[in-house]
Design an enzyme around this catalytic site. Structure first.
Site, PDB file in Angstrom:
ATOM      1  CG  ASN A  22      36.371  51.142  44.517  1.00 49.18           C
ATOM      2  OD1 ASN A  22      37.297  51.573  45.200  1.00 49.18           O
ATOM      3  ND2 ASN A  22      36.350  49.893  44.079  1.00 49.18           N
ATOM      4  N   GLY A  74      44.362  49.522  43.534  1.00 52.57           N
ATOM      5  CA  GLY A  74      44.240  50.365  42.353  1.00 52.57           C
ATOM      6  C   GLY A  74      44.366  49.569  41.067  1.00 52.57           C
ATOM      7  CB  SER A  75      44.650  50.744  37.609  1.00 52.92           C
ATOM      8  OG  SER A  75      45.785  51.598  37.646  1.00 52.92           O
ATOM      9  CB  VAL A  76      47.239  46.441  36.030  1.00 55.89           C
ATOM     10  CG1 VAL A  76      48.572  45.838  35.609  1.00 55.89           C
ATOM     11  CG2 VAL A  76      46.261  45.333  36.420  1.00 55.89           C
ATOM     12  N   GLY A 133      49.794  49.878  40.023  1.00 58.34           N
ATOM     13  CA  GLY A 133      50.601  48.895  40.731  1.00 58.34           C
ATOM     14  C   GLY A 133      52.003  48.777  40.157  1.00 58.34           C
ATOM     15  CD  GLU A 175      41.954  44.449  45.799  1.00 60.27           C
ATOM     16  OE1 GLU A 175      41.641  44.588  44.600  1.00 60.27           O
ATOM     17  OE2 GLU A 175      41.286  44.893  46.735  1.00 60.27           O
ATOM     18  CB  CYS A 180      39.260  45.471  41.546  1.00 56.56           C
ATOM     19  SG  CYS A 180      39.322  45.502  43.335  1.00 56.56           S
ATOM     20  CD  GLU A 237      44.788  44.381  50.665  1.00 59.75           C
ATOM     21  OE1 GLU A 237      45.266  45.430  51.139  1.00 59.75           O
ATOM     22  OE2 GLU A 237      43.929  44.368  49.768  1.00 59.75           O
TER      23      GLU A 237
END
Length: 500
Positions: A170, A244-246, A249, A266, A301, A480
């Site tokens: 993104n 990224g996505s859960v 992660g 994140e 996100c 972050e």
């Protein structure tokens, strides 16, 4: 010195210039050199037009090992480089990013589908992060601890080693440029893994920064999920940072567990925006549209994709939101400077979003606007979806619980604060939230009770340099955009010296 940036017009369609700014290199860079890939090449496309832009090299396992070995070999000298010298190189990287910002923005617009004018802000954000962490290099320091036995006890903060940074489609070059800052400032070496859907701006960034850092300090290996998995599991990679996505992660955590490596994650969000009955309506309406990030087609996100509007002003508020949305956002070719809402980044995201829209209809939500592919004939070859709003959404619906990562806003009405806040907190995610009220007490009360890592009151979407960004629950691990991110890439050593 880097080559002069490509000169681009200030208005109109920049599509004819895309091929002038494409990278010339393969996508695999380590030890200060470009390499060919032994893996299957990955084709990458323009989601606005369907045009095939390039083929990007993909590494085999031996090449992943070579990139990591290069980063490992370069680590001792880079860790021993005086901090202010590291800072000077980061500031030069920031200067180059600003110099080439328009061509990088055009590359991302062509490759990930976000509007080119909006992507120019990404360059400034990335450059600001490089400057910010360059200014923090002298803060990587320890402390002395009082003792009762005449000894000197102190701590040292030391870098970890090779760090892998994996990021999504993104905001590719914003993440590529901005996320090298903290680990490099701390004395680590870095291996970038750009998104397979939109790798071109990262490759071009590596060309722009080529020769700036010593060989092996900054490396890049394009590729798919297998490449990211190989980096996460590699025994010589000391830390993995993922945006990224859960699901991604959790996969990184499982891989990292084998070697006990550090992780900074994140992850996703199903973020809530709460409108209190005393909110300033014009500001809150503008915030509801802006917070959903329709500019990026909701592919963020941090998007506030759950909107809780007090029942007393629900109908008027939603009428105003619909008018504001129609005035500001309509899908268009991402490389046109007048476009305010681009295309979905990939066919997978496009199909996923349409699937969720149908699920919302099937489960009984009211489709207020949008809900289908864009009908403009000029957009027929692209991945465009109209900005979509559902009202009458219930907490048990899929569009209320699951991150869509598309331009779909779910609206709830409320009149009981306790019940509303319970619903806001009733997901496994907790990245951001936004509260709109003219009551200081209500704003602070809601900010305290909402289970999210980043909460705005009478604001949304804005990130403040130095303010910790990260999630509660399954929305991430670590913080972050702040000093804490710098320290994430260090380890603490205690030294005890007996005197006398």
């Amino acid at each position: 010195m880097t080559a002069a940036p490509t000169v681009l017009p200030d208005s109109g369609d920049l599509s004819p210039y895309v091929h002038r700014v494409l990278p010339r290199s393969s996508g695999l860079f380590w030890d200060g050199r470009w390499h060919e890939g032994a893996g299957q090449a990955i084709a990458t496309f323009n989601p606005s037009t369907g045009e095939r832009l390039a083929e990007v090299a993909s590494p085999a396992s031996a090449e992943v090992n070579a990139a990591v070995a290069s980063a490992k070999a370069a680590f001792p000298a880079w860790a021993g480089t005086p901090p202010l010298q590291r800072a000077a190189l980061l500031r030069e990287a920031a200067r180059r990013v600003r110099l080439h910002s328009r061509e990088l923005a055009l590359l991302d617009a062509a490759n990930c589908g976000n509007p080119v004018r909006a992507m120019q802000m990404d360059a400034e954000i990335a450059a600001t992060q490089l400057d910010y962490f360059a200014g923090l290099v002298l803060e990587i320091k320890g402390e002395t601890i009082p003792t009762a036995n005449g000894a000197l006890n102190y701590t040292l903060r030391e870098p970890l080693g090779p760090v892998a940074r994996i990021f999504p489609f993104n905001h590719p070059f914003m993440f590529a440029a901005g996320k090298i800052a903290a680990p490099l400032a701390a004395g680590n070496t870095v291996i970038l893994k750009p998104p397979e859907q939109a790798p071109l701006s990262t490759i071009r960034l590596m060309e722009i920064l080529d020769g700036l850092f010593p060989p092996g300090v900054l490396n890049c290996i394009a590729g798919g999920r297998d490449t990211g998995a190989a980096l996460s599991a590699h025994p010589d990679v000391e830390a993995v940072a993922l945006i990224g996505s859960v699901g991604a992660g959790k996969a990184v955590l499982r891989s990292a567990a084998e070697t006990m490596k550090r992780t900074l994650l994140e992850l996703g969000g199903k973020n809530a925006m709460v409108i209190y009955p005393d909110a300033d309506l014009p500001s809150a309406v503008e915030g509801a549209v802006r917070g959903m990030n329709f500019t990026w087609c909701g592919q963020s996100c941090g998007s506030t994709s759950r909107l809780y509007v007090h029942r007393s002003l629900h109908d008027e508020f939603m009428q105003r939101v619909t008018e504001e949305l129609a005035r500001k956002h309509r899908p268009g070719i991402a490389t046109h400077l007048d476009t305010t809402m681009g295309a979905m980044a990939s066919r997978a995201q496009y199909d996923r979003t349409l699937h969720y829209i149908q699920a919302g209809i099937d489960e009984g939500a009211t489709l207020l606007t949008g809900g289908r592919a864009a009908r403009d004939a000029q957009l027929k070859d692209g991945l465009f979806i109209e900005p979509t709003i559902f009202t009458g959404v219930r907490p048990d619906m899929r569009i209320a619980r699951e991150e869509i990562f598309g331009p779909v806003l779910s609206v709830f009405s409320w009149d009981d604060e306790d019940r509303m806040l319970a619903e806001v907190n009733g997901t496994e995610l907790g990245l951001t939230a936004s509260v709109w009220t003219t009551s200081l007490n209500a704003g602070l009360r809601a900010a305290k009770r909402i289970q999210s890592g980043y909460v705005w009151v009478n604001e949304c979407s804005v990130h403040i340099p130095g303010a910790p960004f990260g999630g509660y629950k399954q929305s991430g691990v670590g913080r972050e955009e702040c000093k804490e991110e710098l320290l994430e890439f260090t380890q603490l050593k205690n030294v005890n010296v007996k005197l006398g």
